[in-house]
Design a protein around this motif. Structure first.
Motif, short mmCIF file in Angstrom:
data_model
loop_
_atom_site.label_atom_id
_atom_site.label_comp_id
_atom_site.label_asym_id
_atom_site.label_seq_id
_atom_site.Cartn_x
_atom_site.Cartn_y
_atom_site.Cartn_z
N ILE A 1 0.86 -1.18 0.00
CA ILE A 1 0.00 0.00 0.00
C ILE A 1 0.90 1.23 0.00
O ILE A 1 1.84 1.31 0.79
CB ILE A 1 -0.91 0.04 1.24
CG1 ILE A 1 -1.94 -1.08 1.20
CG2 ILE A 1 -1.61 1.38 1.36
CD1 ILE A 1 -2.80 -1.14 2.45
N ALA A 2 0.62 2.18 -0.87
CA ALA A 2 1.36 3.44 -0.91
C ALA A 2 0.42 4.58 -0.55
O ALA A 2 -0.69 4.68 -1.08
CB ALA A 2 1.98 3.68 -2.28
N VAL A 3 0.87 5.45 0.36
CA VAL A 3 0.07 6.57 0.83
C VAL A 3 0.69 7.87 0.33
O VAL A 3 1.89 8.10 0.50
CB VAL A 3 0.01 6.59 2.38
CG1 VAL A 3 -0.82 7.77 2.87
CG2 VAL A 3 -0.55 5.28 2.90
N GLY A 4 -0.12 8.71 -0.31
CA GLY A 4 0.37 9.98 -0.81
C GLY A 4 0.01 11.15 0.07
O GLY A 4 0.64 12.20 0.01
N GLY A 5 -1.03 10.99 0.90
CA GLY A 5 -1.48 12.06 1.78
C GLY A 5 -1.26 11.71 3.23
O GLY A 5 -0.16 11.86 3.76
#
Length: 436
Positions: free
Chosen positions: A139-143
């Motif tokens: 999972i990649a989180v940008g915020g």
């Protein structure tokens, strides 16, 4: 790991919006509320086409969801996942402000797939157990990622949570963190939301200099002696922490980092909280080149209010790999050629308004760096002196803190390097700023 279900709903391959609202399983673009359910109460949905959740739109999935290799899933709205999630295709967002994915449920949830699920914001809240989230994918989180309830177990499955540049997290605690690998991309300083078992035990990394930097951290509530013998150590190291360690890798980048390890009396041995006249506490790292544990130095902070851990142990480390804490012999004291006063109250009353290093005028070839708790450099000066080139509690504007901003009350970390003519000395420690 995803549960097998007899009911299977498939979103067909299609590259344009479906206008027939009667065929909800073929819905690709939607502007209102969309809930996928089955008549039997449980099913699996497979997307092999396009799904786009527009801003201010809610999509709720009450069954296992699979994004197939040909599936394109764009979430600029609000996605609620109540069962399992698998991604083998493209999952992303296009809106710079919107896009939230909520992992909620009353049953354990498996998050898997061969491709990275790119989310703007994530929310973890599951009341089924202490460890309800089982992550074997990425999972990649940008915020921002909000950890409200439930540990994300990734270490047992080879999963990973990735935080992009400027990504953050909130509400991390003993009740919710990542038990496994956490990757941070970019140069921003970062608290890695890692832990193990019932313990949230983050490490703090200072800001880097390159947007392409990538670091990965994992915490282990285990004895590092099982990996590298504690008998192979620098001769000045008396004892190495047998209860815990962090594994920190530099996947991309060339920076030495300011590293802070958290100290928690539930896992950190009691003697590490009270330095004596004969020993001090430092960060130790397994150095593959020399084949032994080495002393990276370190300073212990004052107690931290409002945290599940008590203190930080901070040092500028020279490499990467396995880190833990150690007790080392205190060196024979040298005559003090400078005296450091480690508290200031910059209120312009003429008392303690600046960071005083008495005697530094005799060593003009010097440099002073000051970092906040998050490892962000707030001050950097050469030829520091006792008159006109002094730290007065304001940022110098060379980092993410705006130039001229008065720094908040709190504990900061300093590094002083100065050339005595015979050698370059280094002093480190904590500086307390009181702006109240």
């Amino acid at each position: 790991m995803m549960k097998k279900n007899t009911n299977l709903y498939r979103i067909p391959e299609k590259k344009e919006p479906v206008k027939d609202q009667k065929n909800k399983n073929a819905l690709l673009y939607y502007a209102g509320f969309f809930a996928i359910v089955s008549s039997s109460g449980y099913a699996q949905v497979v997307n092999s086409g396009d799904v786009k959740i527009a801003p201010s739109t809610i999509m709720a999935v009450y069954m296992d969801y699979e994004n197939a290799p040909t599936g394109d899933f764009v979430n600029d709205g609000n996605l609620y996942i109540f069962q399992n999630w698998k991604n083998d295709g493209l999952v992303t967002y296009t809106d710079s402000q919107n896009g939230s994915t909520f992992f909620n449920g009353s049953d354990d949830q498996f998050i898997e797939g061969t491709q990275v699920s790119n989310f703007k914001n994530t929310f973890f809240e599951n009341v089924s157990s202490l460890v309800p989230f089982h992550l074997s994918g990425k999972i990649a989180v940008g915020g921002n990622s909000e950890f409200k309830k439930g540990v994300v177990l990734a270490g047992d499955y080879g999963g990973k949570v990735i935080f992009r540049e400027k990504a953050t997290h909130t509400l991390t605690s003993d009740l919710s963190f990542v038990d496994g690998q956490v990757e941070k991309d970019g140069l921003a300083a970062f608290e890695f939301p890692v832990g193990a078992g019932n313990y949230f035990r983050p490490s703090y990394h200072a800001a880097g200099t390159n947007e392409g930097d990538i670091y990965t951290t994992q915490y282990f509530n285990k004895n590092s002696n099982l990996i590298h013998s504690h008998d192979q150590r620098d001769e000045k190291i008396l004892e190495i922490n047998k209860n815990e360690y962090w594994e920190i890798t530099k996947d991309q980048g060339a920076n030495k980092i300011i590293l802070s390890l958290t100290m928690d009396n539930r896992t950190t041995p009691a003697e590490y909280f009270n330095e004596s006249d004969t020993y001090q506490v430092v960060i130790t790292r397994w150095d593959s080149a020399s084949g032994k544990w080495i002393n990276e130095g370190g300073d212990i902070s004052a107690p931290l209010a409002g945290k599940p851990y008590e203190k930080l142990l901070t040092a500028q480390v020279s490499g990467y790999g396995l880190f833990t804490m150690a007790l080392v012999k205190k060196p024979t004291p040298e005559p003090e050629d400078v005296v450091i006063y480690n508290a200031i109250s910059p209120n312009d009353d003429g008392l303690n308004d600046s960071f005083v290093i008495k005697g530094i005028d005799r060593f003009p070839d010097n440099q002073v760096e000051i970092y906040n708790r998050w490892g962000v450099k707030v001050y950097d000066a050469k030829s520091y002196n006792e008159t006109d080139n002094m730290f007065r509690g304001y940022s110098d504007g060379r980092a993410t803190i705006k130039r001229g901003d008065k720094l908040p009350t709190g504990t900061y970390f300093y590094i002083l390097k100065y050339n005595t003519g015979n050698k370059v000395k280094e002093r480190t420690g904590y500086l307390y700023i009181n702006n109240q």
